[in-house]
Scaffold this motif. Sequence first.
Motif, mmCIF file in Angstrom:
data_model
loop_
_atom_site.group_PDB
_atom_site.id
_atom_site.type_symbol
_atom_site.label_atom_id
_atom_site.label_comp_id
_atom_site.label_asym_id
_atom_site.label_seq_id
_atom_site.Cartn_x
_atom_site.Cartn_y
_atom_site.Cartn_z
ATOM 1 N N PHE A 152 0.857 -1.180 0.000
ATOM 2 C CA PHE A 152 0.000 0.000 0.000
ATOM 3 C C PHE A 152 0.899 1.237 0.000
ATOM 4 O O PHE A 152 1.772 1.368 0.877
ATOM 5 N N TRP A 153 0.679 2.112 -0.926
ATOM 6 C CA TRP A 153 1.558 3.297 -0.992
ATOM 7 C C TRP A 153 1.390 4.185 0.232
ATOM 8 O O TRP A 153 2.292 4.944 0.599
ATOM 9 N N THR A 154 0.244 4.074 0.908
ATOM 10 C CA THR A 154 0.013 4.894 2.098
ATOM 11 C C THR A 154 0.714 4.346 3.336
ATOM 12 O O THR A 154 0.853 5.066 4.328
ATOM 13 N N GLY A 155 1.160 3.070 3.321
ATOM 14 C CA GLY A 155 1.749 2.490 4.527
ATOM 15 C C GLY A 155 3.132 1.906 4.343
ATOM 16 O O GLY A 155 3.903 1.837 5.307
ATOM 17 N N ALA A 156 3.463 1.477 3.128
ATOM 18 C CA ALA A 156 4.749 0.823 2.914
ATOM 19 C C ALA A 156 5.903 1.815 2.988
ATOM 20 O O ALA A 156 5.782 2.967 2.552
ATOM 21 N N LYS A 160 10.400 -0.815 0.807
ATOM 22 C CA LYS A 160 9.480 -1.836 0.313
ATOM 23 C C LYS A 160 8.858 -1.390 -1.007
ATOM 24 O O LYS A 160 8.678 -2.193 -1.935
ATOM 25 N N TRP A 161 8.516 -0.126 -1.086
ATOM 26 C CA TRP A 161 7.898 0.380 -2.310
ATOM 27 C C TRP A 161 8.856 0.248 -3.496
ATOM 28 O O TRP A 161 8.457 -0.129 -4.595
ATOM 29 N N LYS A 162 10.127 0.534 -3.251
ATOM 30 C CA LYS A 162 11.124 0.417 -4.321
ATOM 31 C C LYS A 162 11.350 -1.038 -4.719
ATOM 32 O O LYS A 162 11.623 -1.340 -5.881
ATOM 33 N N ALA A 163 11.247 -1.941 -3.730
ATOM 34 C CA ALA A 163 11.461 -3.365 -4.017
ATOM 35 C C ALA A 163 10.328 -3.936 -4.858
ATOM 36 O O ALA A 163 10.509 -4.930 -5.566
ATOM 37 N N GLY A 164 9.157 -3.309 -4.798
ATOM 38 C CA GLY A 164 8.015 -3.779 -5.565
ATOM 39 C C GLY A 164 7.265 -4.901 -4.869
ATOM 40 O O GLY A 164 7.719 -5.447 -3.857
ATOM 41 N N ASP A 165 6.102 -5.242 -5.385
ATOM 42 C CA ASP A 165 5.308 -6.331 -4.820
ATOM 43 C C ASP A 165 6.117 -7.623 -4.825
ATOM 44 O O ASP A 165 6.935 -7.858 -5.726
ATOM 45 N N GLN A 166 5.865 -8.453 -3.829
ATOM 46 C CA GLN A 166 6.701 -9.631 -3.613
ATOM 47 C C GLN A 166 5.908 -10.931 -3.740
ATOM 48 O O GLN A 166 4.728 -11.005 -3.371
ATOM 49 N N GLU A 198 16.365 -7.941 8.072
ATOM 50 C CA GLU A 198 16.344 -6.485 8.209
ATOM 51 C C GLU A 198 15.245 -6.077 9.183
ATOM 52 O O GLU A 198 14.381 -6.890 9.529
ATOM 53 N N PRO A 199 15.225 -4.801 9.619
ATOM 54 C CA PRO A 199 14.082 -4.326 10.404
ATOM 55 C C PRO A 199 12.793 -4.554 9.622
ATOM 56 O O PRO A 199 12.768 -4.422 8.400
ATOM 57 N N VAL A 200 11.722 -4.900 10.326
ATOM 58 C CA VAL A 200 10.502 -5.305 9.630
ATOM 59 C C VAL A 200 9.943 -4.221 8.715
ATOM 60 O O VAL A 200 9.320 -4.529 7.696
ATOM 61 N N ASP A 201 10.154 -2.943 9.057
ATOM 62 C CA ASP A 201 9.611 -1.898 8.191
ATOM 63 C C ASP A 201 10.428 -1.735 6.914
ATOM 64 O O ASP A 201 9.985 -1.058 5.974
ATOM 65 N N GLN A 202 11.603 -2.375 6.849
ATOM 66 C CA GLN A 202 12.438 -2.310 5.659
ATOM 67 C C GLN A 202 12.513 -3.650 4.924
ATOM 68 O O GLN A 202 12.967 -3.697 3.780
ATOM 69 N N ASP A 203 12.064 -4.707 5.558
ATOM 70 C CA ASP A 203 12.216 -6.058 5.017
ATOM 71 C C ASP A 203 11.075 -6.374 4.044
ATOM 72 O O ASP A 203 9.906 -6.451 4.447
ATOM 73 N N PRO A 204 11.365 -6.616 2.768
ATOM 74 C CA PRO A 204 10.305 -6.930 1.810
ATOM 75 C C PRO A 204 9.682 -8.308 2.022
ATOM 76 O O PRO A 204 8.705 -8.649 1.353
ATOM 77 N N ALA A 205 10.243 -9.096 2.970
ATOM 78 C CA ALA A 205 9.660 -10.394 3.306
ATOM 79 C C ALA A 205 8.815 -10.301 4.575
ATOM 80 O O ALA A 205 8.461 -11.328 5.173
#
Length: 283
Positions: A152-156, A160-166, A198-205
């Motif tokens: 979500f662009w409002t929360g990610a 994560k946004w740069k990494a794209g959907d996973q 990584e920290p959860v707010d930065q981890d795309p997983a």
Amino acid sequence: MSRMGDVLAGFHAAWEFESDSVLIRYERGMRTPKLFPALRERRIPLAAIAGVTLEPGRRGTVVLRVEPRPGADPLIEAAAGQLRETSDPYRLVLPAEREVLAEYYADELRAGLGETGPADRFLVAAPEAPLSFKAYDAKASFDGRTVRFRWFWTGASSAKWKAGDQSFPVSELSGVEWRSPEVFEGHLRLLRGDGAPEPVDQDPAAVVFGLGYGAVHESLPFAAAVLAAVRGTRGAPATVPAAPRRDPADVAERIRHLGELHRAGLVTDEEFSVKKAELLAEL
């Protein structure tokens, strides 16, 4: 344990006792924990149970509880001790006047238990896919083979946004880490065994929970289903070892107890005769 097929109804669930398992049907209601109706019903093989307790509850109630063996239930493994007592799916709360009947069934369950140590595989079925829920920063979905995060662009976070959907095939995962949304910084993280996360707010997983996002009744069944898929099992039926023949003194005591229930009107004439015959057949 001999087949009973009897039902013991509590405040938020009803337990049906079978020869090799307990079928728990959860009810809906204003005061029912939301996790229960989300689970709907669960069959718990006796082979998945380590012990049984019956204790006084609050405000004129008694609590019948079965203790699952470590490693037997993916839901309990994913929860990792974070569930509130009232949301424990293995508790049946009953009016205090049903204590004698609950004690009878507790004894019957104990008599049917076998190995009680850690299980080498899941014995209780996981919630079935497809499953999905909304976290604060993404929508998570699981179709039984692949976990997907759509940001979500409002929360990610920008990372994560740069990494794209996973997309994560379960074959590439080593486990699941669930932190309850009822505690600070709740999250769901997919473990891949590729070094320190990584920290959860930065981890795309990982997806982050927040107020109103990642609720227990949505995110925990999701985590359990993914964990079961990662382990390569969907709760295959357990092989229950044959019960040892009972001690005659134990059988006599159970018949005496059964007679007390019969005299109290809690067991019918037919049920008394059938159960007494079953007990005698175990000598």
